[in-house]
Design a protein around this motif. Structure first.
Motif, mmCIF file in Angstrom:
data_model
loop_
_atom_site.group_PDB
_atom_site.id
_atom_site.type_symbol
_atom_site.label_atom_id
_atom_site.label_comp_id
_atom_site.label_asym_id
_atom_site.label_seq_id
_atom_site.Cartn_x
_atom_site.Cartn_y
_atom_site.Cartn_z
ATOM 1 N N LEU A 133 -45.601 32.168 57.763
ATOM 2 C CA LEU A 133 -45.865 31.946 59.170
ATOM 3 C C LEU A 133 -45.391 30.526 59.480
ATOM 4 O O LEU A 133 -45.837 29.570 58.851
ATOM 5 C CB LEU A 133 -47.372 32.083 59.412
ATOM 6 C CG LEU A 133 -47.880 31.893 60.828
ATOM 7 C CD1 LEU A 133 -47.302 32.960 61.744
ATOM 8 C CD2 LEU A 133 -49.406 31.961 60.834
ATOM 9 N N VAL A 134 -44.465 30.401 60.419
ATOM 10 C CA VAL A 134 -43.978 29.077 60.795
ATOM 11 C C VAL A 134 -44.867 28.541 61.907
ATOM 12 O O VAL A 134 -45.215 29.268 62.840
ATOM 13 C CB VAL A 134 -42.513 29.141 61.264
ATOM 14 C CG1 VAL A 134 -42.032 27.760 61.739
ATOM 15 C CG2 VAL A 134 -41.621 29.658 60.150
ATOM 16 N N GLY A 135 -45.253 27.287 61.794
ATOM 17 C CA GLY A 135 -46.087 26.687 62.821
ATOM 18 C C GLY A 135 -45.535 25.343 63.247
ATOM 19 O O GLY A 135 -44.690 24.749 62.573
ATOM 20 N N VAL A 136 -46.039 24.875 64.364
ATOM 21 C CA VAL A 136 -45.610 23.601 64.921
ATOM 22 C C VAL A 136 -46.619 22.539 64.495
ATOM 23 O O VAL A 136 -47.816 22.787 64.490
ATOM 24 C CB VAL A 136 -45.555 23.697 66.456
ATOM 25 C CG1 VAL A 136 -45.053 22.388 67.057
ATOM 26 C CG2 VAL A 136 -44.664 24.859 66.876
ATOM 27 N N SER A 137 -46.126 21.377 64.131
ATOM 28 C CA SER A 137 -47.004 20.253 63.843
ATOM 29 C C SER A 137 -46.302 18.986 64.324
ATOM 30 O O SER A 137 -45.443 19.052 65.213
ATOM 31 C CB SER A 137 -47.338 20.198 62.351
ATOM 32 O OG SER A 137 -48.376 19.262 62.124
#
Ligand SMILES: *Cc1c(COP(=O)(O)O)cnc(C)c1O
Length: 937
Positions: free
Chosen positions: A297-301
């Motif tokens: 799962l790619v997420g934004v940080s």
């Protein structure tokens, strides 16, 4: 001198090998084999099984052979449907993405600072899937639609904590291959599948934890599921819906109708049929279930400077932490294909996709109009089910004779699926085959277009509709990443070796890429020949009797192999054998696969020296005695060592009635030297995307063949179109279109080349171990102080003494232009280095120099020159932007960016972002494209 392919594939030339061997302290590669590999398993060259391989051929000879094989396949118009549709891949994506090493030679983006390009592309994928399905969070990605459905099934069961039921209700209108894989995966878990025709949205009696439907159904029909979903929720069941993404551009999505989960494939978004794969499956959920999602799962940080940055979120490496309690065993996914699908959506945009969908639907409508009363369903998208009492076979045969493949449903029904590549000529042939007259222009059917919500409104899907814009977008993204086209990627356990151009070229040839997986066998003699040759060659290389190429990743090979063991015991009446012994050093997928195969995991300890503790093994065997199903070991071990006692270990398990599973992911240390099928293994999986040159694609595709000895042969996965066949993938030969890569590799290397590759990989790993040992102690070695094809550098003492972590070293390597080695697997606080045979001595030395220079920086920290918190190590990686403006650091800008000096010959690769704060992203989970203004603060 004329160089053979092997000379091009293998990095070090003979002089370099001499220097490497000199450092290692052996006189020749043959002596290396004798010193490194235990005598009890080492094959004599003449008896290593490789004698049956054809002699090595040149690149051009092999391309000619493959061209002949490709030409022998028939590229018919594929109107079979069932989740596979011909598609027109935009040429800008074929050349600049699918055929571009900057994209296909990358690894899974565990080092996000040098992977921002593919992470952004994957975030686009997730956004595309969640938009079109009406869900909130999508992963990136699943292996195919059928396994995505199986993951949906287990996700529903995990997520539905309030239901005590073990029953899953499925609609009879699922794709048959989805159904088969669901049954395979349900049985070991004790899930009972109940089938019912849910056309009328009426639930049968009883309790269910979940309901699975599909829109449109296999028959083509579209049913609004709002009422069914409400009724299921009322009953305490959760609902997962398979959804065709192209249809979703026109009809209301299951998400909007209340579904909890959506699953499916993104194949028809520009990814060639490929006789079954590879394609990206998808899985999407409501936010409430985000933590249940399997896979990546790619997420934004944000990074250390507060800039927006992407990285893998949440359960990314959960198998290594949660082992048998992991949500799934999926590790390698389908990144490259997911990116193709996402870029296809970016290139066409919402209006472009809608236009394609309308055209496809319009053709299906015209077919239906031409067929009149014989059409079974009134509401369909692309697939028309036609009633032809007693005449179905004749219709299918007639169309096939004219180059169009239709689907024979039963003696009385034919299904015809339209797609982006369908022509009016195809329609005319189809109608004629049914004995209908010409193609009507207009139809009087009611519109299916019920979708009113917007989708793909983000700039990622509105900005790149021209070729110039797309070309630059692809380049801009890939420039942010380190793939094999820029540097060695010394990831232990991952075998990042050359993916030669000649191996890659054939996979986009129509003869391999445009054949439907369910096309008649007579359409695919060339593909089947590749399959057969590979089965034979891989059997010989591994010493096993039979091979199945169906599993489309290593994890799936593990699962298929463990299922074979389980079924073998059950067939013999050994129903109590349910325990799988796994050494503590094993890859996390091993335990997760065992749990999925219905086995209980018992951990076997390792000794101080890293080897499996045979005393503990004896004790565990005694403890579990008649419950012992198998042991699952990796050889050489995940510690990168050839354990001397492997034959004894196998004998102990066999004597107790257990089977031996040898994880073959490390086969790059064995090919031509030793064969797991001969030194005690009953079953192994291989990773063709490691040892056999299929590129990693940034995290997939993969091929994980399962190889068995004769007694397990009948338990290999069967044809997914056959109910009860224990298939583990949607297509019989899994990711068939990339098999020519491995075929070409073996064909071009020949027996000698393969063996030389293995020995060179071992030599290079030992060279690195010798040269770095005094800076970073090598954790484990085997007999004669040798490692196998990889070595573990122990930083724990350094960390204890100075506070510098493996993370600091990994990120600092990016400043030196290198991709980090594998971090903290299999031992926390260490780095595992695997050079492979493809890296030349200059590159090995450059890496070693970088590691030594970094050790020098660590010493400066230890000496107090820089405080750790304000050192180039903790500050790493450094971006161009970080170098301009204020410079609040005690080290120079030059030290930050050009640690080996401005004149260093090694090209500088600039990290796109600084150190990423992963925890921040997990606390503030965002898994779809953020608005553009988020990038500016
Ligand atoms: C890579 C690897 C696996 C898993 O393979 P995937 O293709 O990623 O599923 C299993 N075991 C070992 C030792 C590995 O290195």
């Amino acid at each position: 001198m004329t160089r053979s392919f092997a000379d091009r594939h293998i990095g070090p030339d003979t002089d370099a090998i001499d220097r490497i061997l000199d450092t290692v302290g052996v006189g020749s590669l043959d002596e290396l084999a004798e010193r490194a590999v235990p005598a009890s398993i080492l094959d004599a060259t003449a008896a290593n099984g490789l004698g049956i391989l054809p002699p090595a051929a040149s690149e051009h000879e092999v391309l000619d052979e493959l061209a002949t094989l490709a030409r022998s396949n028939t590229v018919a118009a594929s109107m079979i449907g069932l989740g596979y549709y011909d598609t027109l891949t935009p040429p800008v994506l074929v050349r600049n993405l699918l055929e571009n090493p900057a994209w296909y030679t990358a690894y899974t983006p565990y080092q996000p600072e040098i992977s921002q390009g593919r992470l952004e592309a994957l975030l686009n994928f997730q956004t595309m899937v969640s938009d079109l399905t009406g869900m909130e969070v999508a992963n990136a990605s699943m292996l195919d639609e059928a396994t995505a459905a199986a993951e949906a099934m287990t996700l529903l069961r995990r997520a539905n904590r309030s239901s005590k039921s073990n029953r899953l209700l499925i609609d009879t209108d699922l794709f048959p291959q989805t159904r088969t894989v669901l049954f395979t995966r349900a049985e070991p878990l004790g899930i009972e599948i109940v089938e019912a025709d849910l056309a009328a949205n009426a639930l049968p009696d009883g309790e269910f934890f979940g309901v699975l439907v599909q829109v449109p159904g296999a028959s083509g029909r579209i049913v609004d599921r709002t009422d069914l979903i409400a009724a299921a929720h009322e009953r305490g069941a959760l609902v997962a819906a398979g959804a065709d993404l192209l249809a979703m551009t026109l009809i209301t999505s299951p998400g909007e109708q209340g579904a909890d989960v959506c699953f499916g494939t993104t194949q028809r978004f520009g990814v060639p049929l490929g006789y079954g794969g590879p394609h990206a499956g998808y899985l999407a959920v409501r936010t409430a279930h985000a933590r249940q999602l399997p896979g990546r799962l790619v997420g934004v940080s944000k990074d250390a400077d507060g800039h927006l940055a992407y990285r893998l979120a949440l359960q990314t490496r959960e198998q290594h932490i949660r082992r048998e309690k992991a949500t799934s065993n999926i590790c390698t996914a389908q990144v490259l294909l997911a990116i193709v699908a996402a870029m296809y959506a970016s290139y066409h945009g919402a209006d472009g996709l809608r236009a394609i969908a309308r055209r496809v639907h319009g053709q299906a409508e015209r077919l239906a109009a031409g067929l009149g009363e014989a059409v079974v369903h009134e509401r369909f998208f692309d697939t028309v089910l036609v009633r032809v009492p007693g005449g179905a076979e004749a219709v299918v045969a007639k169309a096939q004779g004219r180059g169009v493949n239709l689907r024979l449903v039963d003696a009385d029904h034919v299904a015809v699926a339209c797609d982006e590549a369908t022509t009016d000529e195809n329609l005319a042939i189809v109608l004629d085959s049914f004995g209908a007259d010409g193609v009507p222009n207009k139809t009087a059917l009611p519109s299916i277009e019920t979708r009113t919500s917007e989708y793909l409104t983000h700039p990622a899907f509105t900005r790149y509709h021209t070729e110039t814009a797309m070309l630059r977008y692809l380049r801009q993204l890939s420039d942010k990443d380190i793939a094999l086209d820029r540097s060695m990627i010394p990831l232990g356990s991952c075998t990042m070796k050359l993916n030669a151009t000649a191996e890659m070229e054939p996979i986009t040839w129509p003869g391999f890429s445009r054949v439907h997986p369910y096309a008649p066998v007579e359409d695919a003699p060339g593909l089947l020949r590749v399959v057969e040759d590979l089965e034979t060659w891989l059997s010989a290389i591994t010493g096993y009797d039979r091979v199945s190429l169906q599993p489309n990743a290593g994890s799936q090979g593990e699962y298929a192999g463990l299922l074979a063991i389980r079924r073998y015991h059950l067939d013999r009446g050994d129903t109590h054998r349910d325990t799988c012994l796994i050494p503590s050093s094993a890859h996390g997928t091993n335990a997760a696969s065992a749990a999925m195969a219905g086995l209980r995991v018992e951990v076997v300890k390792c000794r101080e020296n890293g080897d499996v503790d045979l005393d503990d093994l004896r004790a565990k065997i005694a403890d579990h005695a008649d419950r012992l199903a198998c042991i699952m070991i990796t050889y050489p071990s995940t510690h990168g060592v050839y354990e001397q006692e492997v034959a004894e270990l196998c004998a102990l398990v066999h004597d107790a009635g257990g089977q031996v599973y040898v994880d073959g992911a490390n086969l790059n240390a064995l090919v031509g030297l030793a064969r797991p099928g001969r030194f005690g293994g009953d079953v192994s999986h291989l990773n063709l995307h490691k040892t056999f040159c299929i590129p990693h694609g940034g995290g997939g595709p993969g091929v994980g063949p399962v190889a068995v000895r004769e007694h397990l042969a009948k338990y290999l996965p069967g044809d997914p179109l056959e109910a009860g066949s224990h298939a583990v993938s949607a297509a019989k030969y899994g990711s068939a279109s990339i098999l020519p890569i491995t075929w070409a590799y073996v064909r071009m290397m020949g027996a000698d080349g393969l063996r030389r590759a293995t020995l060179t990989a071992i030599a290079s790993a030992n060279y690195i171990a010798r040269r770095l040992d005094s800076y970073y102690p090598v954790l484990y070695t085997g007999e004669n102080a040798m490692v196998a094809h990889e070595c573990i550098l122990d930083l724990r003492e350094i960390t204890k003494r100075t506070g510098v972590t493996v993370d600091d070293v990994a990120k600092r390597l990016a400043d030196y232009g290198f991709h980090a080695p594998t971090m903290s697997f299999p031992v926390a606080g260490t780095l595992m280095v695997e050079p492979t045979e493809s890296e030349n001595l200059e590159e090995l030395d450059a890496f070693i120099d970088a590691m030594i220079a970094i050790k020098g920086e660590i010493d400066e920290v230890a000496a107090g020159t820089w405080p750790l918190e304000n050192s180039p190590l903790r500050g790493a990686p450094h971006t161009t932007a970080s170098l301009v403006g204020d410079w609040p650091h005690p080290y120079t800008r030059e030290t930050a960016a050009y640690p080996l000096g401005l004149t260093s010959p090694r090209p500088k690769v600039w990290p796109a972002v600084r150190r990423i704060d992963g925890a921040y992203g997990d606390r503030n989970l965002v898994c779809s494209c953020p608005p553009l203004d988020a990038y500016t603060d």
